[in-house]
Design an enzyme around this catalytic site. Structure first.
Site, PDB file in Angstrom:
ATOM      1  CB  THR A 172      14.645   5.669   1.367  1.00  7.85           C
ATOM      2  OG1 THR A 172      15.374   4.490   1.716  1.00  7.85           O
ATOM      3  CG2 THR A 172      13.353   5.739   2.153  1.00  7.85           C
ATOM      4  CG  HIS A 211      21.975  10.375   7.647  1.00  6.65           C
ATOM      5  ND1 HIS A 211      22.110  10.613   6.302  1.00  6.65           N
ATOM      6  CD2 HIS A 211      21.691   9.048   7.782  1.00  6.65           C
ATOM      7  CE1 HIS A 211      21.930   9.476   5.636  1.00  6.65           C
ATOM      8  NE2 HIS A 211      21.672   8.515   6.512  1.00  6.65           N
ATOM      9  CE  LYS A 227       6.429   9.657  10.405  1.00  5.08           C
ATOM     10  NZ  LYS A 227       5.661   8.411  10.241  1.00  5.08           N
ATOM     11  CG  ASN A 230      19.373   8.030   2.579  1.00  8.93           C
ATOM     12  OD1 ASN A 230      20.168   8.962   2.632  1.00  8.93           O
ATOM     13  ND2 ASN A 230      19.577   6.878   3.210  1.00  8.93           N
ATOM     14  CB  CYS A 253      25.048   8.110   5.160  1.00 12.80           C
ATOM     15  SG  CYS A 253      24.155   6.793   4.340  1.00 12.80           S
ATOM     16  CD  GLU A 255      26.474   3.757   0.994  1.00 15.19           C
ATOM     17  OE1 GLU A 255      26.523   4.045   2.186  1.00 15.19           O
ATOM     18  OE2 GLU A 255      25.758   2.878   0.509  1.00 15.19           O
ATOM     19  CB  SER A 275      25.766   2.413   8.560  1.00 18.55           C
ATOM     20  OG  SER A 275      24.409   2.785   8.590  1.00 18.55           O
ATOM     21  CB  THR A 328      19.429   0.639  10.874  1.00 15.79           C
ATOM     22  OG1 THR A 328      18.005   0.651  10.750  1.00 15.79           O
ATOM     23  CG2 THR A 328      20.017  -0.451  10.006  1.00 15.79           C
ATOM     24  NE  ARG A 330      12.153  -3.948  15.798  1.00 16.18           N
ATOM     25  CZ  ARG A 330      11.432  -3.027  16.450  1.00 16.18           C
ATOM     26  NH1 ARG A 330      10.638  -2.228  15.779  1.00 16.18           N
ATOM     27  NH2 ARG A 330      11.508  -2.924  17.753  1.00 16.18           N
ATOM     28  CG  ASP A 351      -1.776   1.184   1.370  1.00 15.68           C
ATOM     29  OD1 ASP A 351      -1.539   2.183   0.641  1.00 15.68           O
ATOM     30  OD2 ASP A 351      -2.699   1.156   2.196  1.00 15.68           O
TER      31      ASP A 351
END
Ligand SMILES: [Zn+2]
Lengths: 130, 347, 387
Positions: B154, B235, B240, B267, B113, B81, B297, B202, B200, B29
């Site tokens: 993203t 960043h 969100k 992103n 990043c 990267e 990261s 991350t 998760r 969706d």
């Protein structure tokens, strides 16, 4: 294109470096070492503005093997502010947008790569001004 | 004399794919996905665009705004990267294209990043120490998400470039602070086409811990509080995370909202936090203080505090606003996107 | 001074000869010259080969030595390359060898083996790099087709000619080829078929240009005195002209005209003492439909802007008042690059001797050939006569 040839001509390919005759002020792009008008061989380097307008164009539907990955794409003749006409690819332009006389500016883009492991060649293309 | 940003520029490819179009392909969706990540569309590089071409375009705009001559640039660092070459620097292409060769140092950087802000710290250090008159730090990516992976919604393309020096400063550097650990939240092995990530994992131990710690560390170092900052950019792996990090730091969302280019271009990885900085600089008033915190990261965050100077209004006349790139777009469908990103290989 | 004549002429069929390599094609054409002509191989003291890109297509260079030794020709031998105009340039070199007195009898061989490269984009790459400015045009994405497309647009807007008039060149050449047993395509073509074919570079489509083909064509050049000793089937080489222009299309002031053709034609006409109205039959470069229209105008056969309407009206058909490309041209007879310029001479040889069968043009006394490299890099024009 070979890597040595690419390297020799990075300045004109990357930033439209032209040569200018110190005697008759004529500007050459592609750059010349000797002025064909007055035979002066003391030509100085200068970067062209990169601003111009589209003289004519077409869409390449059957590219040669190097550019097959890009096809179809537009090519055209661009007249720069300095009065020099050069052939170039025209990018970031839509079918309904491209038209003779439209303003264009220098863009830096990939030309093509040699296979998956070979060199990638870069250089000038043109696009509508940002 | 203080060091600071003398010119900045971004470049974002004009192709866009909407989150809804990607969701359509994977039977999800799209409206719900868009809302959950606060991203509507992302940028996609054309077949002839990559980290090198994007870096050159951004660098040209930044240099033009800075008023520095190409020959005064003593360092070029490109953080990414997605360097097109594992060996053969993106940075030398940029240096040649802006006419800065041969009297300079150059290198490619990689720290997920945050390689762009790592380069900014290096150039600030060199300029501050008087080793070079000015330098160019760039963060650019054309990163990929594995088809069907959450990252695919993203992973965008774009970059930002900063000319750093002691003259013509539009944003003065007050201080920088970094927070770095070994945290395996996201990686890409040599030769792998797509990155892997800890889903998760991350979040809390990775993004939030580092961003928040770096922000706090910087404020402590400078003796500032969050209320001293008028504008913020973090960043932005999605729309969100930065809002949630801001909330955790007690920052009102309106101070970061203007930075969230991620909603419209996705992103941009090494470019993400600094495209946000560029957008804040596009609208900031002289005297305003801006907080920048990147995140890479692996993991680390670089935090910076800038104060906008009186020269900003004049300098902007010579730049190209981020909004020009956000608004310059053509939508493509998933099939075209798959071709452009090499998900369909024709050779 | 020696009068130079064409004393024999032949060609292989032009098509994709997958079963024959460059040596086979050369040997076939050379063997045929000696079968139909009462002359010994030992009497040939020169071999000039016109070939555009044998290195790229077949990985073989120095065709002069290769072909001479493979065919028992104890002659001074070398290759001439002038892009797509290589065949006609070789003819000019051979002409001057005889005219200078250095040689008496020279075999001119046009030769190209293309289809060992089976992928069209790879063939296009070779053709583009040879005939365009490799560095500043082919290597940045322009193609020969895109260059001709921009020329076509310019010609259309300058003279108000129509897309249909451009396509009518291919229709006419296919019609002419139906009478040529050696033609690659002996089928008629309709305007609509051309316009609806896959796009090549707007406004041109795939049917505005030629298919890949292999082939060889040979003519025997000698002095009139020598020719009389073994044949009465010869025609005179009355004039030759070769001129060049910039390879870069961007540097041309007027895309709708090609000055190299005008200059080469003027020089050849002056040498032959003819004017365009004297031409009874001509083979001109039609690698793209638009190329033939511009050639006819630069050669003075029609006024600028008039070749499109004239072609549409059928005036250039084999039975029209200005017959052009009676062989079917490169478009329909076939276009193995270096061989094509010599095949043009083969057609004029047959026309002027009155042995062109169903293609025969009545009272053909003056014939002209015209070749072109790229969109105007080099043009070569030759004038032939019955006397
Ligand atoms: Zn001069």
């Amino acid at each position: 294109m070979s890597i040595a040839d690419y390297w020799r001509l990075e300045a004109p390919r990357f930033r439209l470096e032209a040569t200018k005759c110190t005697n008759c002020d004529k500007i050459y792009f592609p750059p010349k070492r000797v002025c064909p008008i007055c035979n002066n061989d003391e030509l100085i380097h200068m970067d062209l503005s990169g601003r111009g307008r589209l003289i004519t164009f077409t869409k390449v539907e059957k590219p040669a093997v190097e550019f097959e990955y890009m096809g179809p794409y537009y090519v055209g003749i661009v007249e720069l502010e300095e009065g020099i006409r050069i052939s170039a690819s025209i990018v970031d332009v839509a079918e309904e947008q491209i038209k003779e006389g439209m303003p264009l500016e220098l863009a830096f883009r990939k030309y093509y790569a040699i296979g998956d492991e070979g060199i990638v060649y870069y250089g000038y293309k043109f696009r509508p001004p940002l | 004399m203080q060091t600071g940003i003398a010119g900045y520029g971004v470049y974002i490819p004009m192709n866009r794919i909407s989150v809804e179009e990607i969701a359509r392909v994977w039977g999800e969706d799209g409206v719900r996905v868009s809302r959950s990540i606060n991203v509507f569309e992302k940028s996609v590089p054309s077949l002839d665009e990559d980290t090198i071409t994007i870096s050159v375009e951004a660098a040209r705009i930044a240099l033009r705004m800075s008023g520095f001559s190409p020959s005064s640039i003593g360092a070029v660092y490109v953080g990414s990267e997605s360097h097109p070459f594992a060996v053969y620097p993106s940075a030398v292409h940029v240096a040649e294209a802006i006419g800065a060769t041969p009297h300079l140092t150059a290198a490619d950087l990689e720290f997920a990043c945050k390689a762009g802000t790592a380069g900014m710290q290096m150039v600030f250090g060199m300029v501050g120490a008087g080793q070079i008159e000015a330098g160019l730090a760039i963060g650019t990516d054309t990163s990929q998400g594995r088809p069907g992976d959450a990252l695919e919604y993203t992973a965008g393309a774009g970059g930002a470039a900063f000319v750093i020096g002691k003259d013509n400063i539009v944003a003065e550097l007050e201080g920088t602070y970094s927070f770095t650990t070994d945290t395996p939240d996201f990686w890409r092995r040599e030769g792998a086409s797509y990155p892997s990530h800890g889903s998760r994992f991350t979040g809390a131990p990775a993004y939030f811990r580092h961003v928040i710690s770096a922000a706090k560390g910087l404020m402590e170092q400078l003796g500032l509080t969050i209320d001293d900052f008028d504008r913020v950019t973090f960043h932005q792996p999605n729309g969100k995370f930065p809002l949630n990090a801001a909330r955790a730091l007690g920052i009102p969302s309106e101070k970061i909202e203007d930075a969230l280019a991620v909603k419209y271009v996705g992103n941009t990885y090494s470019g993400a936090s600094i495209v946000g900085l560029a957008r804040q600089l596009d609208i900031a008033k002289p005297g305003e203080r801006i907080l920048l915190v990147s995140y890479g990261s692996g993991a680390g965050s670089d935090a910076f505090s800038f104060v906008v100077t009186d020269l900003i209004d004049e300098a902007r006349q010579h730049g190209v606003p981020v909004d020009t790139f956000i608004n310059r777009k053509r939508f493509i469908d998933y099939a075209t996107y798959a071709r452009y990103r090499g998900k369909i290989r024709i050779k | 001074m020696n009068k130079v004549v064409v004393a024999s002429a032949t060609m292989t069929p032009f098509t994709d000869h997958y079963d024959r390599d460059i040596r086979d094609l050369a040997s076939e054409a050379i063997r045929d010259i000696f079968r139909k002509t009462e002359i010994e191989r030992s009497a040939v003291d020169g071999l000039v080969i016109g070939s555009m890109a044998s290195m790229s297509f077949t990985n073989q260079g120095n065709l002069g030595a290769l072909i001479a030794s493979e065919n028992n020709l104890n002659s001074a031998s070398f290759t001439v390359e002038a892009g797509e105009a290589s065949g006609q340039a070789a003819l000019r070199a051979a002409y001057s060898l005889i005219k200078s007195g250095m040689h008496e009898t020279v075999l001119v061989l046009g030769l190209e083996k293309v289809t060992d490269i089976v992928k069209l984009p790879e063939i296009l790459s070779v053709v583009n790099h040879v005939n365009m400015d490799s560095r500043w045009e082919a290597d940045i994405g322009l193609t020969l087709a895109s260059s001709w497309a921009m020329i076509a647009k310019s010609h259309m807007s300058q003279y108000g000619i129509t897309r249909e008039q451009i396509a009518s060149v291919a229709v006419k050449n296919h019609y002419n080829a139906t009478f040529n047993p050696f033609a690659q395509f002996k089928s008629k073509l309709r305007i609509e078929t051309i316009l609806r074919a896959p796009a090549l570079a707007s406004p041109l489509t795939l049917f505005d240009t030629c298919a890949a083909a292999d082939g060889a064509a040979a003519v025997l050049l000698t002095t009139e005195e020598k020719a009389k000793s073994f044949t009465d089937q010869y025609i005179h080489v009355k004039g030759t002209g070769l001129a060049h222009g910039t390879l870069r299309i961007a540097e041309r002031d007027r895309l709708y005209s090609i000055p190299a053709i005008k200059k080469a034609a003027k020089d050849a006409y002056e040498m032959a003492g003819i004017s365009p109205s004297d031409i009874d039959v001509a083979e001109v470069h039609d690698s793209f439909t638009i190329a033939e229209l511009i050639a006819l105008e630069e050669m003075g056969i029609f006024e600028p802007g008039q070749s499109g309407p004239a072609t549409e009206d059928g005036r250039t058909k084999k039975d029209g008042d200005r017959p052009i490309n009676t062989s079917g041209g490169m478009k329909a007879r076939g276009y193995p690059f270096g061989a094509a310029g010599i095949a043009q001479v083969v057609e004029i040889y047959e026309q002027l001797l009155g042995i062109a069968g169903e293609r025969q043009v009545a009272d053909a006394n003056i014939g002209v050939t015209q070749a072109l490299a790229g969109t105007g890099g080099t043009s070569v024009v030759h004038v032939f006569g019955t006397a």
